[in-house]
Design a protein around this motif. Sequence first.
Motif, PDB file in Angstrom:
ATOM      1  N   THR A 304       0.821  -1.206   0.000  1.00 27.55           N
ATOM      2  CA  THR A 304       0.000   0.000   0.000  1.00 27.55           C
ATOM      3  C   THR A 304       0.860   1.263   0.000  1.00 27.55           C
ATOM      4  O   THR A 304       0.561   2.231  -0.703  1.00 27.55           O
ATOM      5  CB  THR A 304      -0.919   0.021   1.247  1.00 27.55           C
ATOM      6  OG1 THR A 304      -1.473  -1.286   1.402  1.00 27.55           O
ATOM      7  CG2 THR A 304      -2.030   1.018   1.073  1.00 27.55           C
ATOM      8  N   ASP A 398      -5.125  -3.074  -7.062  1.00 25.53           N
ATOM      9  CA  ASP A 398      -4.709  -3.904  -5.935  1.00 25.53           C
ATOM     10  C   ASP A 398      -5.318  -5.298  -6.089  1.00 25.53           C
ATOM     11  O   ASP A 398      -6.435  -5.445  -6.548  1.00 25.53           O
ATOM     12  CB  ASP A 398      -5.184  -3.262  -4.621  1.00 25.53           C
ATOM     13  CG  ASP A 398      -4.422  -3.828  -3.427  1.00 25.53           C
ATOM     14  OD1 ASP A 398      -3.449  -4.572  -3.639  1.00 25.53           O
ATOM     15  OD2 ASP A 398      -4.796  -3.511  -2.289  1.00 25.53           O
ATOM     16  N   GLU A 399      -4.554  -6.298  -5.678  1.00 22.00           N
ATOM     17  CA  GLU A 399      -5.029  -7.682  -5.698  1.00 22.00           C
ATOM     18  C   GLU A 399      -5.478  -8.084  -7.088  1.00 22.00           C
ATOM     19  O   GLU A 399      -6.615  -8.434  -7.342  1.00 22.00           O
ATOM     20  CB  GLU A 399      -6.179  -7.883  -4.693  1.00 22.00           C
ATOM     21  CG  GLU A 399      -5.922  -7.282  -3.330  1.00 22.00           C
ATOM     22  CD  GLU A 399      -4.780  -7.958  -2.565  1.00 22.00           C
ATOM     23  OE1 GLU A 399      -4.296  -9.010  -3.016  1.00 22.00           O
ATOM     24  OE2 GLU A 399      -4.385  -7.404  -1.537  1.00 22.00           O
TER      25      GLU A 399
HETATM   26 MG    MG Z   1      -2.882  -4.921   0.429  1.00 21.61          MG
END
Ligand code: MG
Length: 700
Positions: A304, A398-399
């Motif tokens: 992050t 993200d992901e």
């Molecule tokens: Mg994360």
Amino acid sequence: MSAILSTSIEFLKGVGPNRADVLKLDLNIFTFEDLLNHFPFKYVDRTNFQKISSIISDQSYVQVKGVLVGIEEVGTGKAKRLTAVLRDDSGALELVWFRGAMFFKKSLILGKEYIVYGKPTLFGSKMNISHPEMILYSIAAFNELKGLQAIYNSSENMKNRGLDSKGLRKLFSVLLPQVKGKIPEILNAEMMVDMQFMSRDQAFQQIHQPQNMELANRAIARLKFDELFFAQLRILKVKQGRQINYSGFIFDKVGDYFNGFYTKYLPFELTGAQKRVVKEIRKDMGSGQHMNRLLQGDVGSGKTMVALLSILIALDNGYQAAIMAPTEILANQHFASFEEMLRPLGIEVKLLTGSVKGKERQNVFEKLQSGELKVIVGTHALIEDPVQFKNIGLVVIDEQHRFGVAQRSKLWRKNTRPPHVLVMTATPIPRTLAMTLYGDLDVSVIDELPPGRKPITTLHYKDGGRLRVFGFMRDQIALGRQVYIVYPLIEESEAMDYKDLMDGYESIQRAFEPPHYQISVLHGRMKSDAKDFEMHRFKTGVTQIMVATTVIEVGVNVPNASVMVIESAERFGLSQLHQLRGRVGRGAEQSYCVLMTADKLGPEAKLRMRTMCETNDGFKIAEVDLKLRGPGDIEGTRQSGMMDFKIADLVKDSQTMQIARQKAMEILSDDPEIKKEENKYIAAHLNLLTDPKSNWSRIS
Ligand code: MG
Ligand code: ADP
């Protein structure tokens, strides 16, 4: 390509229309070329005879020579079978037929010498072979048989038409002399010398009719390389095309936002790996090329912060930036932490998810379009059509595994030039697979966890140990910690899973009664404000236990939660278990993951539990996962179409893959358009592979 290779398979002597139909239907073999690419999966050596007395039941096959000294029908009705006895100078062996007894009874001749081949089994104290291959011995018959024999996969239908391994070998004895010297080379001369390869023409001869095992292995190595080399060349061409066709925004400034945050507000020292990755990203975005980078980092490795710093660079250069998460919960969480971190810099952050409605939604749209809003956090709602940016310069995803390639490409239309893309994944992908799946992306790896993390201790309990687990939870809660209890949620049986969750919730409520204990519950059927409410209660420590489905799998961050209990853990795949475990171990305290399973487990489930208990290393877990499930089952691989290798194996051939990628990169950097004379074979084969009209495209 030489015409003979594209000849229709029914014109091969010994095939004809009926067999051709089976070959087409069951193996997709339409041409001579296709048949050549039906490779054996092993070889057996038929040069020697073994003594009967030395046979052991572990052997996968044996070949013996002896005299048939007895034939007898035994049993009645369904149990009826034919048995025979074969004798050599060392002992005797029983042969058995359960099917076709009448045929063998008639055709086998007592007192004659036979070559017998098959898989031995120990039956009581007697060794026997059922349904052996029987060949009446003669010098001529043996000469035909001698040497290495290729063994092929064939379907039931093929076997019924005589196309078992033996039948296929017969076809190859017809085909191979016809194509000898006619299979074109596809590599350049330098590579051939460098790698000490035999010619491709020779390789096809040797792989089907090897003179010896060494030549067979060299043929296999050659053909595997060909396959992997061209796969890599194609992927790298895609990447090259993108770099030629799309120049990227140049973010050459590192200004007040980045520097201000870095010097004044960075809440911790970056790890070495984080620093390295931030450098890589800065370099990409400043280069004038379009960044398309995959950031792999195990759960909790601090991706992050890397995203945040990258976003600040975009802002320093006057562009907008977006971060996209796969679920609302995760988007909310990113929103909260980004807002907090960016507030001191006076940067406004907004959230866009399905739950942001009405006026606020309109407001977000307008501010993005006018450029007043610089940072937006959201779900895939961000790439839906009405969202217009003034000048989006960077998108962080993200992901990654929840976002398909198609969704990624939608982003490109959000500006006149495609924004830089940073894809972050916590599902470590084994190197080989990454090279194939994301071979067109550049890869950065955070291979270091923030300091002070204690490795999570993972324990496996069966249902019988539940009371002890409850006791352990009470102890941990008494120490001030919090606990997750997760139930599986698998789409096909959502109703049942919901029931499991609710039953579990009730039993947890009975075991952990208020006012001493407070429990949160979280599942997919809840409205999003109810979810937020429960998340908040847990995060702020009002509740000590969070009973949830896998909605919490991705990204949730509550550092004080130090125990993760996973119910029916055997129903989860390894990568999901690892993701879930990553929800704990985020604070300074020793954390635990407890895998609860049924008493009886299959061997694969046992291996999964053992792997989890033995290692915290996401990459090791991903390797085991790949071995257990095969590449085809790993999320996202099936759609890629890149996994259909005929001979190469993504698990076993990772080294060859790396060499192939290296060679492909060398070729492209020396001859970007592949038009040098010395590379003409490579160019010709690449054309065939990418030309949809060519039947070669089917066999790439
Ligand atoms: Mg994360
Ligand atoms: P993930 O890579 O799984 O997304 P996060 O970015 O959520 O990991 O980081 C996990 C936790 O580690 C967060 O609480 C974050 O604040 C903390 N963290 C990240 N980087 C560092 C660092 N360099 N030093 C200390 N803590 C860090």
